[in-house]
Design an enzyme around this catalytic site. Structure first.
Site, PDB file in Angstrom:
ATOM      1  N   SER A  47     -10.936  -1.206   3.313  1.00 27.97           N
ATOM      2  CA  SER A  47     -10.168  -1.372   4.560  1.00 27.97           C
ATOM      3  C   SER A  47      -9.840   0.007   5.111  1.00 27.97           C
ATOM      4  O   SER A  47      -9.243   0.822   4.415  1.00 27.97           O
ATOM      5  CB  SER A  47      -8.846  -2.067   4.290  1.00 27.97           C
ATOM      6  OG  SER A  47      -9.047  -3.303   3.674  1.00 27.97           O
ATOM      7  N   GLU A  84      -5.396   3.243   6.616  1.00 29.01           N
ATOM      8  CA  GLU A  84      -4.968   3.123   5.229  1.00 29.01           C
ATOM      9  C   GLU A  84      -5.622   4.251   4.439  1.00 29.01           C
ATOM     10  O   GLU A  84      -5.078   4.753   3.462  1.00 29.01           O
ATOM     11  CB  GLU A  84      -5.428   1.774   4.672  1.00 29.01           C
ATOM     12  CG  GLU A  84      -4.889   1.516   3.297  1.00 29.01           C
ATOM     13  CD  GLU A  84      -5.791   0.668   2.434  1.00 29.01           C
ATOM     14  OE1 GLU A  84      -5.312   0.196   1.417  1.00 29.01           O
ATOM     15  OE2 GLU A  84      -6.967   0.503   2.744  1.00 29.01           O
ATOM     16  N   ARG A 133       0.820  -1.230   0.000  1.00 26.64           N
ATOM     17  CA  ARG A 133       0.000   0.000   0.000  1.00 26.64           C
ATOM     18  C   ARG A 133       0.852   1.279   0.000  1.00 26.64           C
ATOM     19  O   ARG A 133       0.420   2.315   0.508  1.00 26.64           O
ATOM     20  CB  ARG A 133      -0.948   0.053   1.209  1.00 26.64           C
ATOM     21  CG  ARG A 133      -1.952  -1.079   1.293  1.00 26.64           C
ATOM     22  CD  ARG A 133      -2.974  -1.006   0.167  1.00 26.64           C
ATOM     23  NE  ARG A 133      -4.153  -1.817   0.435  1.00 26.64           N
ATOM     24  CZ  ARG A 133      -4.283  -3.115   0.143  1.00 26.64           C
ATOM     25  NH1 ARG A 133      -3.297  -3.759  -0.451  1.00 26.64           N
ATOM     26  NH2 ARG A 133      -5.410  -3.748   0.401  1.00 26.64           N
TER      27      ARG A 133
HETATM   28  N1  EPU Z   1     -10.532 -11.641  10.019  1.00 29.21           N
HETATM   29  C1  EPU Z   1     -11.297 -11.853  11.133  1.00 29.21           C
HETATM   30  N2  EPU Z   1     -12.307 -10.973  11.410  1.00 29.21           N
HETATM   31  C2  EPU Z   1     -12.587  -9.915  10.608  1.00 29.21           C
HETATM   32  C3  EPU Z   1     -11.797  -9.684   9.459  1.00 29.21           C
HETATM   33  C4  EPU Z   1     -10.770 -10.574   9.183  1.00 29.21           C
HETATM   34  O1  EPU Z   1     -11.074 -12.802  11.880  1.00 29.21           O
HETATM   35  O2  EPU Z   1     -13.522  -9.177  10.920  1.00 29.21           O
HETATM   36  C5  EPU Z   1      -9.481 -12.625   9.674  1.00 29.21           C
HETATM   37  C6  EPU Z   1      -9.901 -13.464   8.470  1.00 29.21           C
HETATM   38  O3  EPU Z   1     -10.621 -14.604   8.870  1.00 29.21           O
HETATM   39  C7  EPU Z   1      -8.579 -13.839   7.857  1.00 29.21           C
HETATM   40  C8  EPU Z   1      -7.708 -12.625   8.134  1.00 29.21           C
HETATM   41  O4  EPU Z   1      -8.313 -11.933   9.232  1.00 29.21           O
HETATM   42  O5  EPU Z   1      -8.018 -14.941   8.517  1.00 29.21           O
HETATM   43  C9  EPU Z   1      -7.549 -11.721   6.921  1.00 29.21           C
HETATM   44  O6  EPU Z   1      -8.829 -11.293   6.472  1.00 29.21           O
HETATM   45  P1  EPU Z   1      -9.125 -11.007   4.906  1.00 29.21           P
HETATM   46  O7  EPU Z   1      -8.689 -12.136   4.071  1.00 29.21           O
HETATM   47  O8  EPU Z   1     -10.538 -10.561   4.815  1.00 29.21           O
HETATM   48  O9  EPU Z   1      -8.123  -9.836   4.536  1.00 29.21           O
HETATM   49  P2  EPU Z   1      -7.611  -8.544   5.257  1.00 29.21           P
HETATM   50  O10 EPU Z   1      -6.177  -8.722   5.598  1.00 29.21           O
HETATM   51  O11 EPU Z   1      -8.527  -8.181   6.385  1.00 29.21           O
HETATM   52  C10 EPU Z   1      -6.735  -7.438   3.067  1.00 29.21           C
HETATM   53  C11 EPU Z   1      -6.864  -6.149   2.327  1.00 29.21           C
HETATM   54  C12 EPU Z   1      -8.204  -6.085   1.595  1.00 29.21           C
HETATM   55  C13 EPU Z   1      -8.272  -7.249   0.626  1.00 29.21           C
HETATM   56  C14 EPU Z   1      -8.114  -8.555   1.425  1.00 29.21           C
HETATM   57  C15 EPU Z   1      -8.053  -9.762   0.529  1.00 29.21           C
HETATM   58  C16 EPU Z   1      -5.563  -4.538   3.571  1.00 29.21           C
HETATM   59  C17 EPU Z   1      -5.556  -3.311   4.412  1.00 29.21           C
HETATM   60  N3  EPU Z   1      -6.742  -5.022   3.221  1.00 29.21           N
HETATM   61  O12 EPU Z   1      -7.733  -7.464   4.092  1.00 29.21           O
HETATM   62  O13 EPU Z   1      -8.206  -4.883   0.842  1.00 29.21           O
HETATM   63  O14 EPU Z   1      -9.497  -7.263  -0.084  1.00 29.21           O
HETATM   64  O15 EPU Z   1      -6.874  -8.523   2.173  1.00 29.21           O
HETATM   65  O16 EPU Z   1      -6.811  -9.770  -0.120  1.00 29.21           O
HETATM   66  O17 EPU Z   1      -4.493  -5.044   3.242  1.00 29.21           O
HETATM   67  C18 EPU Z   1      -8.894  -2.609   0.802  1.00 29.21           C
HETATM   68  O18 EPU Z   1      -7.704  -2.324   0.772  1.00 29.21           O
HETATM   69  O19 EPU Z   1      -9.792  -1.738   0.800  1.00 29.21           O
HETATM   70  C19 EPU Z   1      -9.278  -4.011   0.901  1.00 29.21           C
HETATM   71  C20 EPU Z   1     -10.538  -4.395   1.055  1.00 29.21           C
END
Ligand code: EPU
Length: 339
Positions: free
Chosen positions: A240, A335, A168
């Protein structure tokens, strides 16, 4: 070119903040942008789709927006960029809607961006923000970025290395913040795509018949995103709200003792812990403070429950940061750009 005074930004920020810009200018070409530069005074902010920002109040300067459009496959003959067999270079105007470009690529069987399906925003911002999802980042496919220096109208072409891409992050958010307007981004796409299916539940959503196309991957990503992320047209949000923090290996190991179920990703320089998981563990998922809420399916996303002020969103953000710090001893940071 379109120009307005005291212009409402309600339709230009997905958080749905009803704020105004003193001057708002949308240009259609590099020439128009160059001609505009001598007229700029005071603060200048270049926006894309407004999907990654939160306005704290009215903007007392000029907001620029690119309407440079067009998607063009470049001939690799006479092109200054080198390519390998099966690679196609595609030059896209900064004002194109990102997902329209992804759809264009997928329709033509060109791989590389399908995992980035449905990310809101525009092409110019993909290169500033290094957008990423489901195991792919924009930097993996960007070959070249064309930009105009906002101090003198000079054109500059940035190779991928010069953009200093990281999670990012890019030179356009750091050393050169506010100094250049991106006009075109050229991507490297693949005629024989190699599917990237290792992130999260992509394989499970696709099913296991093994014969998947980039079109199937696009559909799976669309389904995953629609199930987890709120539609800004229905509920204001900027995706996010926080970045996922990277902690030292030592810190990670000590946390893992207390939280053996904690998800994590090994990255360069440490271990990335999902901020959404930590916020969820703090009990914030689906909760609200005033008219600002935490999305009930993904705690990383803050939502405008209807008529929220930016103060309400920022208060919620600060409270969450404090709780995460108290419980996990980790600082998390927005972010979203706070303007
Ligand atoms: N998780 C939870 N509870 C929640 C959210 C997440 O337990 O409420 C756990 C999930 O189960 C998983 C882990 O946290 O084990 C990661 O969650 P997820 O795969 O949804 O991804 P993220 O790290 O929360 C990032 C990006 C998203 C992108 C997803 C998928 C950032 C800041 N965000 O989210 O990007 O869609 O990975 O690759 O890196 C964005 O930037 O606007 C965005 C949506």
């Amino acid at each position: 070119m379109k120009e307005y005074k005291d212009y409402s930004l309600l339709n230009h920020n997905t958080f749905g903040m009803d704020v105004k810009a003193k001057r708002y200018v949308e240009y259609d070409s590099e020439e128009e942008l160059k001609n505009l530069i001598p007229t700029l005074d005071g603060e200048v902010l270049h926006i894309g789709g407004g999907s990654n920002l939160l306005f704290k109040g009215n903007f007392e300067g000029t907001i620029l927006h690119s309407a440079i459009c067009g998607i063009e496959e470049l001939s690799t003959v006479n092109c200054q960029l080198s390519t390998v067999k099966g690679e196609v270079l595609v030059r896209v105007g900064a004002g194109e809607v990102w997902d329209d470009f992804v759809a264009w690529a997928v329709e033509r069987g060109l791989g590389g961006v399908e995992n980035l399906s449905l990310i809101p925003g525009e092409v110019g911002a993909s290169a500033v923000q290094n957008i990423g999802a489901y195991g792919v980042e924009a930097k993996d496919v960007i070959a070249m970025v064309e930009a105009i220096d906002l101090s003198n109208g000079q054109k500059r072409v940035f190779g991928t290395e010069e953009c200093n891409y990281a999670y990012r992050q890019s030179i356009f958010k750091n050393a050169l913040k506010g100094k250049y307007a991106i006009t075109y981004v050229t991507y490297r796409l693949q005629k024989q795509p190699v599917l990237k299916l290792d992130y999260g539940n992509i394989r499970a959503v696709l099913g296991d018949n093994g014969q998947h196309t980039i079109s199937d991957v696009r559909q799976a990503i669309i389904d995953i995103r629609n199930a987890k992320l709120p539609d800004p047209k229905v509920q204001g949000n900027a995706g996010s709200f926080f970045m996922n923090p990277v902690v030292s290996r030592e810190k990670f190991l000590s946390l893992q003792k207390d939280y053996p179920q904690m998800p994590y990703y090994e990255v360069e320089g440490g271990v990335k812990i999902p901020a959404g998981w930590m916020i969820d563990q703090c009990g914030w998922k689906g909760k609200s403070l005033g008219r600002a809420g935490v999305h009930d399916k993904q705690a990383l996303v803050l939502v405008n429950l209807g008529g929220a002020s930016s103060e309400e969103i920022i208060t919620l953000c600060n409270t969450i940061c404090k709780d995460v710090k108290e419980k996990f001893g980790i600082d998390i940071h927005p972010e979203v750009n706070l303007i």
